[in-house]
Design a protein around this motif. Structure first.
Motif, PDB file in Angstrom:
ATOM      1  N   CYS B   5      48.531  63.669  20.932  1.00 20.71           N
ATOM      2  CA  CYS B   5      47.300  62.971  20.581  1.00 20.71           C
ATOM      3  C   CYS B   5      46.229  63.994  20.200  1.00 20.71           C
ATOM      4  O   CYS B   5      45.968  64.935  20.956  1.00 20.71           O
ATOM      5  CB  CYS B   5      46.847  62.147  21.782  1.00 20.71           C
ATOM      6  N   ASN B   7      43.199  63.687  20.276  1.00 24.31           N
ATOM      7  CA  ASN B   7      42.043  63.500  21.138  1.00 24.31           C
ATOM      8  C   ASN B   7      42.249  64.114  22.519  1.00 24.31           C
ATOM      9  O   ASN B   7      41.417  64.874  23.007  1.00 24.31           O
ATOM     10  CB  ASN B   7      41.750  61.994  21.232  1.00 24.31           C
ATOM     11  N   CYS B   8      43.396  63.807  23.167  1.00 23.64           N
ATOM     12  CA  CYS B   8      43.575  64.225  24.553  1.00 23.64           C
ATOM     13  C   CYS B   8      44.882  64.979  24.784  1.00 23.64           C
ATOM     14  O   CYS B   8      45.211  65.308  25.919  1.00 23.64           O
ATOM     15  CB  CYS B   8      43.514  63.015  25.480  1.00 23.64           C
ATOM     16  N   CYS B  23      48.358  56.244  22.006  1.00 24.58           N
ATOM     17  CA  CYS B  23      48.279  57.167  23.130  1.00 24.58           C
ATOM     18  C   CYS B  23      48.047  56.367  24.396  1.00 24.58           C
ATOM     19  O   CYS B  23      47.053  55.660  24.527  1.00 24.58           O
ATOM     20  CB  CYS B  23      47.146  58.170  22.915  1.00 24.58           C
ATOM     21  N   CYS B  26      44.642  57.838  26.416  1.00 22.87           N
ATOM     22  CA  CYS B  26      43.264  57.535  26.039  1.00 22.87           C
ATOM     23  C   CYS B  26      43.156  56.263  25.202  1.00 22.87           C
ATOM     24  O   CYS B  26      42.064  55.826  24.873  1.00 22.87           O
ATOM     25  CB  CYS B  26      42.636  58.712  25.291  1.00 22.87           C
TER      26      CYS B  26
HETATM   27 ZN   LIG Z   1      45.037  60.400  23.671  1.00 24.60          ZN
END
Ligand SMILES: [Zn+2]
Ligand SMILES: [Zn+2]
Lengths: 91, 380
Positions: B5, B7-8, B23, B26
């Protein structure tokens, strides 16, 4: 043994035969119903007809009707028994 | 090999219901082409091969998902075998039926089935596995000659048999042929068709959270399978050109020559495996349309008991009049019952036998050994 005794025995034998006939017949009907029940439950396994669009430019080279003469099938199958790709490769 | 991901850095999995990478950590969603390294220039992709010590089946996993139990026999220990480099498919149809939806389909299928043994409908979601099954999309040339039978009615309304001969050739265009030798074609064809129009370009990201199989059929096997399907189609087409009833193909001989430019596509299939009385059963669900195939086990004893009760009740009802009305027992009655009984019995045994053998044939396909040919394959 009197006449009436013989008649009575014959009567009894016939009754037994009828009973056996009925039991055999009912067993058959019951077997058929149970098999159909199972078949309906499992009414899967049906392969859908293929989309005929997969066949393009169909060209008939043999188109015979033999009427009711089943024997003519063999002649027909023999007439087209050669591998058509053999010739293509030879060319 | 995992897609992370942005983002995370959690693992992304493909989500059929969202039509996107998802994901779990998140909740972010991404289009498959947005994330992961693009390897579209490569002709291969890598995956981990796991194998089952019990049945010998193998399955490929891309990403971090670890195969917890055998997809084919339900055995709970599968071992990592090797990393394999495979030919990239040309495309795939993404799963659009989610695991939950697939479970619902099985649940409904089981609820509709009479005589289902107890415990079978206790569905374990972890036994529902999404597998991309490779198909070759083949084209070629095809020759066929066949004889066809049809019944005609004559002036007196009697049936007259008629025989026809048809020979011809045609081009085959884009016939999908399942390309895994271990999966029985007669079984996989039951969940077809797949709609190729939904196919997308191959991207490893679609495989995240799913399994895949590796195509292993030979060119000859492919040609045989395509020929068999083409022969059916040709037969259907020719039957339509003939009038009459009870039409069927009597003999056929055909030749197939496939072109080399096959496309390889991955089609989405849910496999649900359960064990009943020590025997593994597998149901297949089309991951695009939801069509389900597979025969469920049935309560043999209950069926037998119902049959015996039915036969007994009918017999008693029919025998009773002969015992109550003594006069009915005559030679005439004996012969009448005998003859009608004989014909009814004959028809019933025949129909019953036909029905039960078609169930058995299908049941055999659902069970081990015929669905998957691993065991035989390894032994031979
Ligand atoms: Zn994520
Ligand atoms: Zn196994």
């Amino acid at each position: 043994m009197g006449w009436s005794d013989i008649m009575q025995t014959a009567h009894l034998v016939m009754l037994i035969i009828i009973c056996i006939e009925i039991i055999v017949c009912c067993s058959a009907i019951s077997y058929c119903i149970m098999a159909t029940r199972l078949r309906n439950r499992n009414d899967l396994g049906v392969i859908e007809k293929q989309d005929l669009n997969h066949l393009k430019k169909v060209d008939l080279i043999g188109n015979d009707n033999f009427g009711s003469d089943a024997m003519k099938q063999a002649d027909f199958m023999n007439r087209y028994a050669a591998d058509p790709f053999k010739d293509e490769e030879a060319l | 090999m995992a897609t992370l991901c942005p983002n995370c850095s959690g693992n992304l999995l493909y989500s059929p219901s969202r039509h996107a990478m998802f994901c779990r950590m998140c909740g972010g969603t991404y289009a498959p082409e947005e994330v992961g390294e693009s390897q579209r220039t490569s002709t291969t992709y890598e995956c981990n091969i796991y194998s089952c010590p019990s049945c010998g089946g193998t399955i490929a996993v891309t990403g971090t998902e670890v195969s917890a139990s055998c997809v084919y026999c339900g055995n709970t220990t599968v071992i990592f075998d090797r990393i394999s480099t495979n030919q990239r498919p040309d495309g795939l149809i993404p799963f659009s039926i989610s695991q939950k939806e697939a479970v619902e389909i099985v649940r409904k299928h089981m609820a509709d089935a009479a005589l289902l043994p107890k415990g079978v409908d206790d569905i374990k979601i972890e036994n529902m596995k999404g597998i991309y099954v490779p198909y070759q999309i083949v084209s070629g040339r095809f020759y066929d000659s066949m004889t066809i039978f049809a019944d005609h009615k004559n002036g007196n309304n009697n049936s007259v048999p008629r025989y026809y001969g048809r020979a011809g050739f045609c081009d085959l265009l884009n016939i999908p042929v399942e390309a895994v030798s271990s999966i029985n074609n007669d079984f996989s064809r039951q969940i077809e068709p797949f709609d190729i129009n939904d196919a997308v370009e191959f991207d490893e990201d679609y495989l995240m959270g799913f399994y895949s199989d590796i195509p292993d059929v030979t060119a000859d096997e492919l040609s045989d399978a395509a020929g068999k399907m083409a022969d059916e189609m040709f037969g259907n087409l020719m039957r339509e050109s003939i009038s009459g009833s009870n039409k069927h193909v009597l003999q056929s001989r055909y030749w197939t020559k496939l072109y080399d430019n096959n496309l390889m596509l991955f089609f989405p299939v849910w496999f649900y495996t359960f064990v009943y009385k020590d025997k593994p059963y597998t149901l297949l669900i089309n991951g695009q349309t939801g069509k389900i195939a597979g025969t469920l086990p049935w309560k043999k004893r209950s069926l037998k008991r119902d049959g015996i009760i039915l036969a007994a009740v009918m017999s008693i009802l029919l025998i009773a009049p002969f015992i109550i009305f003594d006069r009915l027992v005559t030679f005439n009655a004996m012969f009448t019952v005998g003859f009608t009984g004989f014909f009814i019995s004959l028809i019933c045994w025949l129909v019953g036998y036909q029905e039960s053998s078609s169930v058995k044939k299908n049941a055999g396909m659902t069970q081990e050994g015929s669905v998957f040919n691993f065991v035989n394959e390894r032994k031979g």
